[in-house]
Motif scaffolding. Structure first.
Motif, PDB file in Angstrom:
ATOM      1  N   VAL B 266       0.858  -1.184   0.000  1.00 63.04           N
ATOM      2  CA  VAL B 266       0.000   0.000   0.000  1.00 63.04           C
ATOM      3  C   VAL B 266       0.894   1.233   0.000  1.00 63.04           C
ATOM      4  N   ALA B 268       1.051   5.022   1.099  1.00 61.83           N
ATOM      5  CA  ALA B 268       0.405   6.113   1.836  1.00 61.83           C
ATOM      6  C   ALA B 268       0.880   7.398   1.188  1.00 61.83           C
ATOM      7  N   LEU B 424      10.069  -4.155  -5.545  1.00 59.91           N
ATOM      8  CA  LEU B 424       9.232  -3.380  -4.624  1.00 59.91           C
ATOM      9  C   LEU B 424      10.069  -2.404  -3.806  1.00 59.91           C
ATOM     10  N   ARG B 425      11.287  -2.809  -3.506  1.00 60.92           N
ATOM     11  CA  ARG B 425      12.200  -1.886  -2.799  1.00 60.92           C
ATOM     12  C   ARG B 425      12.492  -0.674  -3.661  1.00 60.92           C
ATOM     13  N   LEU B 426      12.705  -0.963  -4.927  1.00 60.69           N
ATOM     14  CA  LEU B 426      12.980   0.119  -5.862  1.00 60.69           C
ATOM     15  C   LEU B 426      11.768   1.042  -5.946  1.00 60.69           C
ATOM     16  N   GLY B 428       9.508   1.481  -3.604  1.00 59.75           N
ATOM     17  CA  GLY B 428       9.435   2.219  -2.337  1.00 59.75           C
ATOM     18  C   GLY B 428      10.423   3.370  -2.320  1.00 59.75           C
ATOM     19  N   ALA B 429      11.615   3.113  -2.861  1.00 63.18           N
ATOM     20  CA  ALA B 429      12.644   4.157  -2.880  1.00 63.18           C
ATOM     21  C   ALA B 429      12.237   5.300  -3.804  1.00 63.18           C
ATOM     22  N   GLY B 432       9.503   7.369  -2.193  1.00 64.10           N
ATOM     23  CA  GLY B 432      10.066   8.206  -1.135  1.00 64.10           C
ATOM     24  C   GLY B 432      10.893   9.340  -1.699  1.00 64.10           C
ATOM     25  N   ARG B 433      11.717   9.013  -2.687  1.00 62.33           N
ATOM     26  CA  ARG B 433      12.610  10.024  -3.261  1.00 62.33           C
ATOM     27  C   ARG B 433      11.812  11.178  -3.857  1.00 62.33           C
ATOM     28  N   ALA B 434      10.701  10.824  -4.495  1.00 59.91           N
ATOM     29  CA  ALA B 434       9.910  11.859  -5.154  1.00 59.91           C
ATOM     30  C   ALA B 434       9.016  12.606  -4.181  1.00 59.91           C
ATOM     31  N   GLY B 435       9.035  12.213  -2.923  1.00 63.85           N
ATOM     32  CA  GLY B 435       8.160  12.860  -1.953  1.00 63.85           C
ATOM     33  C   GLY B 435       6.697  12.536  -2.204  1.00 63.85           C
ATOM     34  N   ARG B 438       4.924   6.985   1.079  1.00 65.05           N
ATOM     35  CA  ARG B 438       5.724   5.863   1.565  1.00 65.05           C
ATOM     36  C   ARG B 438       5.030   4.575   1.194  1.00 65.05           C
ATOM     37  N   LEU B 439       5.857   3.575   0.871  1.00 64.43           N
ATOM     38  CA  LEU B 439       5.296   2.275   0.496  1.00 64.43           C
ATOM     39  C   LEU B 439       5.350   1.318   1.675  1.00 64.43           C
ATOM     40  N   HIS B 440       4.228   0.723   1.967  1.00 71.41           N
ATOM     41  CA  HIS B 440       4.226  -0.410   2.884  1.00 71.41           C
ATOM     42  C   HIS B 440       4.250  -1.640   2.000  1.00 71.41           C
ATOM     43  N   SER B 441       5.402  -2.316   1.975  1.00 74.91           N
ATOM     44  CA  SER B 441       5.559  -3.434   1.057  1.00 74.91           C
ATOM     45  C   SER B 441       5.103  -4.715   1.733  1.00 74.91           C
TER      46      SER B 441
END
Ligand SMILES: Cc1cc2nc3c(=O)[nH]c(=O)nc-3n(C[C@H](O)[C@H](O)[C@H](O)COP(=O)(O)OP(=O)(O)OC[C@H]3O[C@@H](n4cnc5c(N)ncnc54)[C@H](O)[C@@H]3O)c2cc1C
Lengths: 145, 522
Positions: B266, B268, B424-426, B428-429, B432-435, B438-441
């Protein structure tokens, strides 16, 4: 609850008094600080940023668990956070300025793979530290620890 | 012509030039290509025009590996095949899916995507979708609308087209009217006899559930019975007591793959009113018609290459904040649509969120801002690595016709999960990087797959294509290695499965095979 403990005036008193006491007791940390005043204001701003995370205690606890134990004292967390902000050229002249800097550093963290997984959430290392610090401040107060 | 095999006199021998087994997407496409040609074609279909439980039961089998879908629901055994309940999602495979990849074992096809492009173009027409153009900007999605995490370099927005063609009902009439094409319903291909040395099929025996047996002697045979059944028929054919047809190197049934489907987690959003209402699905009016499409998120080839990642299709679902429900409720109330008890519930929702409604409405009007989103659910369909240990084989149980049932031993390699985690890590990153948020993986750590994980209905690889008979069951023309006149159509020939839906590629390959066979016959 955090807000109740840290009303604005009390917060400032705590932050300044606590920060001083805390700094006095940590000589090794002190030794590394060339600009005491600057760092103290940073610590104050950081405590205020943490204060804004009043609802984030649960995640802060989880962040504490996710970080290596050696990194999870208030001192080291504050040092890491402010150190990274400073190396990124960020400032902490006010709470808002620090919050902005932390956001920037966090984005860099994501860019550079400095990611911590907290209960499945992919957080930047810096924000994890901020949440963790907020939880510690709530548990232990601004002084000590 | 469409006939009922149950009324064929027992012992009949049919002698067409071409015999096609299976009237699904692949078989019907092939058969249509011979309409108007001088060649007589027999198309054998196990089922009738409609679903029938006794026939469907011929698909029963066992699963002994990872839990696999029920074999009688993930495919359909009647005229039109599994397209009788497919979703119609169509898109070509990506160029990278055809390439050998250093770090992904067994990856690559014997030809590149540009080679297949002309047949993809024709496949679009068979599936009755828009033009062979999958650039989102050509489908009305402006790059400005796309949130920054999904506009490169690691993720990009893509589109697929949606077909409403069910091959059976849509093409039955055309086949019925073709004089030199004989479709036999209720006709089950049972055994290919390829002589002592299995070098060429001499005849195919056919059975009906009503007990009638007959024979087809053709110049060329094409197996188009679906991703699993193609392997089953090869394994069950050939010399008595042998290993089956085309199985000199124990490859038939191996490398069985599907697409891996699961919820990725998900997102957020950083801002609950972020704009994320670029069109995720809709009808695009253009290209001389109205064409439904769906957008999704994929990895650009450069990112997959650089990071040694397989392919993945990522789609999303919205979890709207209560204000959206309130807006919808308000609309219903205003339009007086609320039936009975609904009105009260709607009113209370509206009142409860009055502030939000006003705020939302004003913002939408004043600023054209996006829909307030509570969270975005991330859905993944990822590529499975070809794996010789993942296989289908014959069990000891027999179906009602006496054919040995299939056993599915579906297996994954550890990289299937570790690479999904990496993607999925990528993601999430990037988010986050783009503001962006946040990813809940749901796959953050090496552990279990998410609880909703499953292998889907895209059965691939069990008769894989490779130029080298030691590495593939069929050659680059889809001919079974070592058997002069037997070909395979369908996703069982895919050597790599990519992440995209397979049917457009199945149709393109069938068209290509038809062109090839016409040359062989001439
Ligand atoms: C729920 C669902 C949704 C799907 N959605 C999509 C989608 O959105 N996009 C997409 O690309 N793909 C989708 N698919 C997959 C798609 O349906 C298949 O890729 C496609 O139908 C395969 O075509 P085929 O001709 O190879 O096999 P099939 O369509 O399965 O046809 C095989 C035919 O062979 C016949 N047959 C079998 N054995 C014998 C025998 N011994 N003798 C004679 N005849 C025989 C069967 O009766 C059948 O008619 C979906 C599948 C399912 C189950």
């Amino acid at each position: 609850m955090f807000r109740a403990t840290f009303g604005r005036r009390r917060l400032m008193a705590n932050v300044i008094g606590g920060g001083m006491a805390w700094l006095r007791r940590h000589d090794s940390f002190l030794a590394r600080l060339s600009d005491h005043v600057r760092w103290m204001s940073g610590y104050g701003a950081l405590a205020a940023v943490c204060g804004d995370l009043g609802n984030g205690y649960a995640i802060g606890r989880a962040c504490l668990e996710a970080l290596p134990t050696r990194d999870v004292s208030k001192g080291s967390l504050a040092r890491f956070i402010l150190g990274d902000v400073r190396s990124a050229g960020g400032g902490w002249s006010s709470k808002d300025a620090l919050a902005r800097s932390i956001r920037e550093v966090s984005r860099d963290d994501f860019r550079n793979g400095r990611i911590v997984i907290v209960d499945g959430w992919m957080l930047s290392l810096t924000e994890t530290r901020v949440y963790a610090l907020a939880a510690l401040l709530r548990e232990q107060g601004a002084t000590g620890g | 012509m469409i006939m009922d095999a149950r009324s064929v006199p027992p012992g009949t021998v049919l002698e067409p030039e071409v015999c096609i087994v299976g009237a699904g997407a692949a078989g019907i496409t092939l058969a249509r290509e011979f309409i108007g040609s001088p060649f007589r074609v027999v198309l054998l279909e196990s089922g009738g025009m409609h679903y029938d439980q006794r026939t469907e039961d011929l698909y029963e089998g066992q699963s002994v590996g990872r839990p696999f879908e029920d074999l009688t629901t993930c495919r359909l055994r009647y005229f039109g095949g599994t397209t009788n309940h497919w979703g119609g999602w169509c898109l070509p495979y990506d160029a990278i899916d055809f390439e050998p990849r250093d770090t992904l074992p067994y990856h690559g096809w014997p030809f590149s995507k540009p080679h297949l492009d002309p047949w993809y173009r024709r496949a679009q027409k068979v599936c009755r979708i828009g033009p062979y153009d999958y650039r989102p900007s050509h489908w009305g999605i402006s790059p400005k609308e796309i949130p920054s995490p999904f506009s490169g370099p690691d993720f990009e927005v893509r589109i697929l087209q949606v077909s409403s063609v069910q091959f059976g009902p849509v093409y039955a009439e055309e086949l019925r009217r073709a004089p030199q094409l004989h479709v036999y319903l209720h006709a089950n291909a049972f055994h290919f006899d390829a002589g002592e040395n299995n070098a060429a099929v001499r005849e195919l025996s056919v059975k009906t559930l009503s007990g009638i047996d007959f024979t087809v002697r053709a110049r060329l045979y094409i197996l188009a019975a679906g991703g699993i059944e193609n392997a089953r028929l090869l394994l069950t054919s050939g010399k008595q007591g042998g290993k089956g047809l085309g199985n000199a190197h124990d490859l038939v049934g191996r490398f069985f793959m599907v697409h891996l489907v699961y919820s990725g987690g998900v997102i957020a959003p950083a801002h609950p009113r972020m704009t994320f209402d670029f069109r995720s699905e809709g009808d695009y009016t253009g290209f001389g018609g109205k064409h439904p499409f769906v957008s999704f998120i994929g990895l650009p080839a450069a990112s997959m290459r650089r990071r040694h990642l397989p392919n993945m299709m990522i789609s999303w679902g919205y979890k709207f904040s209560p204000v959206v429900h309130a807006v919808n409720a308000l609309k219903r109330v205003l339009e007086g649509e609320g039936p009975g008890g609904r009105l009260m519930a709607d009113l209370s929702k509206v009142v409860g969120n009055l502030e939000g409604v006003a705020d939302f409405a004003a913002r939408k009007v004043l600023f054209g801002e996006g829909i307030p989103i509570e969270a975005l659910e991330v859905h993944c369909a990822s590529e499975q690595e070809p794996n010789p240990q993942s296989r289908v084989f014959l069990g000891s149980k027999r179906d009602r016709l006496g054919m040995r049932e299939i056993v599915v031993d579906w297996q994954l390699v550890p990289e299937d999960k570790s690479k999904a985690i990496a993607i999925l890590r990528l993601l999430g990153a990037e988010i986050g990087r783009a503001g962006f948020g946040r990813l809940h993986s749901s796959l953050a750590n090496e552990g279990r797959w998410p609880s909703d994980f499953y292998g889907n209905e895209h059965q691939m690889g069990a008769t894989r294509m490779h130029r080298d008979p030691k590495q593939g069951v069929v050659d680059e023309n889809c001919r079974v290695h070592g058997v002069a006149n037997l070909y395979v159509a369908g996703s069982s020939v895919f050597p790599t499965g990519g992440a995209n839906n397979p049917t457009l590629t199945i149709v393109a390959l069938a068209l290509r095979l038809a062109d090839h066979l016409k040359k062989v016959l001439a």
